[in-house]
Write a protein that holds these residues in place. Structure first.
Motif, PDB file in Angstrom:
ATOM      1  N   ILE A 152       0.886  -1.170   0.000  1.00  0.00           N
ATOM      2  CA  ILE A 152       0.000   0.000   0.000  1.00  0.00           C
ATOM      3  C   ILE A 152       0.915   1.208   0.000  1.00  0.00           C
ATOM      4  O   ILE A 152       1.783   1.336   0.868  1.00  0.00           O
ATOM      5  N   ALA A 153       0.741   2.127  -0.965  1.00  0.00           N
ATOM      6  CA  ALA A 153       1.685   3.225  -1.115  1.00  0.00           C
ATOM      7  C   ALA A 153       0.966   4.526  -1.428  1.00  0.00           C
ATOM      8  O   ALA A 153      -0.059   4.538  -2.126  1.00  0.00           O
ATOM      9  N   GLN A 154       1.545   5.627  -0.932  1.00  0.00           N
ATOM     10  CA  GLN A 154       0.960   6.945  -1.165  1.00  0.00           C
ATOM     11  C   GLN A 154       2.059   7.999  -1.265  1.00  0.00           C
ATOM     12  O   GLN A 154       3.019   7.980  -0.499  1.00  0.00           O
ATOM     13  N   GLU A 155       1.889   8.924  -2.197  1.00  0.00           N
ATOM     14  CA  GLU A 155       2.780  10.080  -2.315  1.00  0.00           C
ATOM     15  C   GLU A 155       1.938  11.336  -2.541  1.00  0.00           C
ATOM     16  O   GLU A 155       0.748  11.261  -2.854  1.00  0.00           O
ATOM     17  N   ARG A 156       2.571  12.505  -2.362  1.00  0.00           N
ATOM     18  CA  ARG A 156       1.967  13.797  -2.694  1.00  0.00           C
ATOM     19  C   ARG A 156       0.573  13.971  -2.089  1.00  0.00           C
ATOM     20  O   ARG A 156      -0.327  14.510  -2.739  1.00  0.00           O
ATOM     21  N   SER A 157       0.391  13.515  -0.871  1.00  0.00           N
ATOM     22  CA  SER A 157      -0.956  13.447  -0.307  1.00  0.00           C
ATOM     23  C   SER A 157      -0.974  13.949   1.132  1.00  0.00           C
ATOM     24  O   SER A 157       0.064  14.002   1.802  1.00  0.00           O
ATOM     25  N   VAL A 158      -2.159  14.289   1.595  1.00  0.00           N
ATOM     26  CA  VAL A 158      -2.318  14.798   2.962  1.00  0.00           C
ATOM     27  C   VAL A 158      -3.483  14.088   3.650  1.00  0.00           C
ATOM     28  O   VAL A 158      -4.393  13.559   3.006  1.00  0.00           O
ATOM     29  N   ARG A 159      -3.390  14.062   4.971  1.00  0.00           N
ATOM     30  CA  ARG A 159      -4.467  13.585   5.854  1.00  0.00           C
ATOM     31  C   ARG A 159      -4.938  12.171   5.528  1.00  0.00           C
ATOM     32  O   ARG A 159      -6.118  11.842   5.665  1.00  0.00           O
ATOM     33  N   GLY A 160      -4.012  11.319   5.117  1.00  0.00           N
ATOM     34  CA  GLY A 160      -4.365   9.929   4.867  1.00  0.00           C
ATOM     35  C   GLY A 160      -4.548   9.154   6.154  1.00  0.00           C
ATOM     36  O   GLY A 160      -3.944   9.467   7.191  1.00  0.00           O
ATOM     37  N   VAL A 161      -5.370   8.123   6.105  1.00  0.00           N
ATOM     38  CA  VAL A 161      -5.605   7.237   7.244  1.00  0.00           C
ATOM     39  C   VAL A 161      -5.453   5.798   6.764  1.00  0.00           C
ATOM     40  O   VAL A 161      -6.179   5.348   5.864  1.00  0.00           O
ATOM     41  N   PHE A 162      -4.516   5.077   7.378  1.00  0.00           N
ATOM     42  CA  PHE A 162      -4.248   3.678   7.031  1.00  0.00           C
ATOM     43  C   PHE A 162      -4.401   2.856   8.304  1.00  0.00           C
ATOM     44  O   PHE A 162      -3.526   2.895   9.180  1.00  0.00           O
ATOM     45  N   ARG A 163      -5.500   2.110   8.425  1.00  0.00           N
ATOM     46  CA  ARG A 163      -5.803   1.415   9.672  1.00  0.00           C
ATOM     47  C   ARG A 163      -6.238  -0.026   9.404  1.00  0.00           C
ATOM     48  O   ARG A 163      -6.956  -0.303   8.451  1.00  0.00           O
ATOM     49  N   TYR A 164      -5.782  -0.907  10.288  1.00  0.00           N
ATOM     50  CA  TYR A 164      -6.237  -2.314  10.313  1.00  0.00           C
ATOM     51  C   TYR A 164      -5.997  -3.027   8.986  1.00  0.00           C
ATOM     52  O   TYR A 164      -6.794  -3.865   8.560  1.00  0.00           O
ATOM     53  N   ASN A 165      -4.897  -2.695   8.337  1.00  0.00           N
ATOM     54  CA  ASN A 165      -4.523  -3.383   7.114  1.00  0.00           C
ATOM     55  C   ASN A 165      -3.465  -4.447   7.408  1.00  0.00           C
ATOM     56  O   ASN A 165      -2.773  -4.398   8.426  1.00  0.00           O
ATOM     57  N   THR A 166      -3.323  -5.394   6.486  1.00  0.00           N
ATOM     58  CA  THR A 166      -2.253  -6.386   6.532  1.00  0.00           C
ATOM     59  C   THR A 166      -1.448  -6.280   5.254  1.00  0.00           C
ATOM     60  O   THR A 166      -2.013  -6.318   4.155  1.00  0.00           O
ATOM     61  N   ALA A 167      -0.130  -6.137   5.403  1.00  0.00           N
ATOM     62  CA  ALA A 167       0.767  -6.119   4.245  1.00  0.00           C
ATOM     63  C   ALA A 167       1.765  -7.245   4.431  1.00  0.00           C
ATOM     64  O   ALA A 167       2.533  -7.246   5.397  1.00  0.00           O
ATOM     65  N   ARG A 168       1.771  -8.176   3.507  1.00  0.00           N
ATOM     66  CA  ARG A 168       2.516  -9.421   3.697  1.00  0.00           C
ATOM     67  C   ARG A 168       3.229  -9.817   2.412  1.00  0.00           C
ATOM     68  O   ARG A 168       2.640  -9.845   1.333  1.00  0.00           O
ATOM     69  N   GLY A 169       4.534 -10.106   2.525  1.00  0.00           N
ATOM     70  CA  GLY A 169       5.276 -10.688   1.411  1.00  0.00           C
ATOM     71  C   GLY A 169       5.468  -9.778   0.224  1.00  0.00           C
ATOM     72  O   GLY A 169       5.636 -10.265  -0.901  1.00  0.00           O
ATOM     73  N   ASN A 170       5.483  -8.456   0.432  1.00  0.00           N
ATOM     74  CA  ASN A 170       5.697  -7.533  -0.674  1.00  0.00           C
ATOM     75  C   ASN A 170       7.184  -7.281  -0.898  1.00  0.00           C
ATOM     76  O   ASN A 170       7.997  -7.375   0.025  1.00  0.00           O
ATOM     77  N   GLY A 171       7.556  -6.949  -2.154  1.00  0.00           N
ATOM     78  CA  GLY A 171       8.959  -6.887  -2.522  1.00  0.00           C
ATOM     79  C   GLY A 171       9.751  -5.808  -1.832  1.00  0.00           C
ATOM     80  O   GLY A 171      10.947  -5.971  -1.588  1.00  0.00           O
ATOM     81  N   ASP A 172       9.115  -4.692  -1.483  1.00  0.00           N
ATOM     82  CA  ASP A 172       9.801  -3.635  -0.752  1.00  0.00           C
ATOM     83  C   ASP A 172       9.005  -3.361   0.521  1.00  0.00           C
ATOM     84  O   ASP A 172       8.882  -4.238   1.352  1.00  0.00           O
TER      85      ASP A 172
END
Length: 354
Positions: A152-172
């Motif tokens: 999950i990736a974000q750039e050039r952004s404001v006031r983002g909310v990232f909650r209760y996610n799972t990130a597994r086995g990604n290359g970076d």
């Protein structure tokens, strides 16, 4: 029937007729249901601001581009609604870039209020979810797994909310937030972006915060990565920093990852700060992170790879144990006014930080 009753009935009939003939309310919110075999993109393109695209249980093979403000894209849960790569498209920029869901606005016209939740993004060549130029993006209950670069990736952004996610086995990075990935510039103020209650497992880096200010990384778990949390700054102004990393559970991030053109080999790093200022690292549990990389250790301060020093960072009230080669490692010889206070730890480099 009295004259008063007749007048009342006439008035009521007029009001009802007026209501029946009126246009739909601006507050009306439509739900567009997508079933297996149907196109998520078609539903998104049909939707209007404030609508919901509800993706029923199943596996879908496509990329989805979101450009509608205040839209909710929602599955039936990460175990039930799965989006995987579909046939290559000659016209869809999101698919051509190798991304799963793209949420895109611009600096001058940010895309506002989009929510993505309760689904899985799996196996994309680049990002599971890619966002650029957004305001108040919410990503909640999303699983991003086995994607080639960032989950999950974000750039050039404001006031983002990232909650209760799972990130597994990604290359970076499992979860990646940055000022910009295409140009050199100073750190951007996120105006309060929050990364909280996410689980980050088996990625190269659990969470990367790159060249940003004014955000919080709180109550996340990172384990089985090469590095748990990496906060990156550089020499540009404004400097990265003025952020908080607190109450995270960072344990056994002992995978071994080879060096890249930008970073040395990584292994056994809990929380790493390079080139940041005025940041607070507090009340984290950082244990059992062991490796032989220059960045190995529990909580590590390191001069950035373009020479920017850490300044005014506060490392306090953390439990930092059984990390190697040290629980607290201040390897930033050019750093200034960094403070280590009331941490529970046993080994520090240099001595005296515990």
């Amino acid at each position: 029937m009295t004259k008063r009753q007749m007048a009342y009935l006439a008035c009521t009939a007029a009001v009802m007729a007026s209501g029946l003939g009126a246009a739909p309310s601006a507050d009306h919110r439509a739900v567009h249901r997508v079933r297996p075999g149907e196109s998520i993109q078609q539903a998104v393109d049909t939707a209007r601001p404030g609508d919901t695209v509800l993706i029923l249980p199943g596996t879908y093979h496509e990329s989805v581009r979101v450009a509608v403000p205040n839209l909710t894209v929602r599955g039936f849960g990460a175990r039930r609604t799965v989006i995987e790569p579909g046939p290559a498209s000659a016209v869809d920029a999101c698919a051509k870039a190798g991304n799963g869901i793209c949420v895109t606005g611009t600096d001058s016209s940010p895309l506002t209020g989009v929510t993505v939740r309760a689904l899985t993004l799996r196996g994309f060549a680049k990002q599971g979810l890619w966002a650029s130029g957004t305001d108040r993006l919410t990503v909640r209950g999303v699983t991003a797994e086995d994607n080639g670069q960032w989950g999950i990736a974000q750039e050039r952004s404001v006031r983002g909310v990232f909650r209760y996610n799972t990130a597994r086995g990604n290359g970076d990075a499992g979860l990646f937030v940055a000022n910009t990935v295409t140009t050199e510039e100073g750190a951007r103020d996120t105006r309060g972006t929050v990364i909280s209650h996410n689980r980050l497992v088996g990625n190269r880096i659990g969470v990367t915060v790159r060249r940003l200010r004014n955000l919080t990384v709180v109550d996340n778990e990172a384990t089985g990565n090469c590095t748990g949390v990496f906060v990156v700054g550089d020499e540009n102004k404004p400097h990265a920093g003025a952020l908080s990393v607190r109450r995270n559970n960072i344990h056994a991030n002992n995978r071994s990852c080879p060096k890249t053109p930008r970073l040395p080999a990584l292994q056994g790093s809990g929380i790493v700060l390079t080139g940041t200022e005025d940041s607070l690292v507090t009340r984290n549990r950082v244990v059992d992170n062991v490796g032989t990389s220059p960045l190995s250790g529990g909580i590590v301060l390191f001069k950035s790879f373009v020479g920017a020093a850490n300044r005014g960072d506060v490392i306090r009230d953390n439990v930092v144990l059984r990390n190697g080669p040290a629980d607290l490692a201040d390897r930033d010889t050019a750093g200034k006014d960094n403070v280590f206070l009331r941490n529970i730890c046993r080994v520090s480099q240099p001595a005296g930080r515990c």
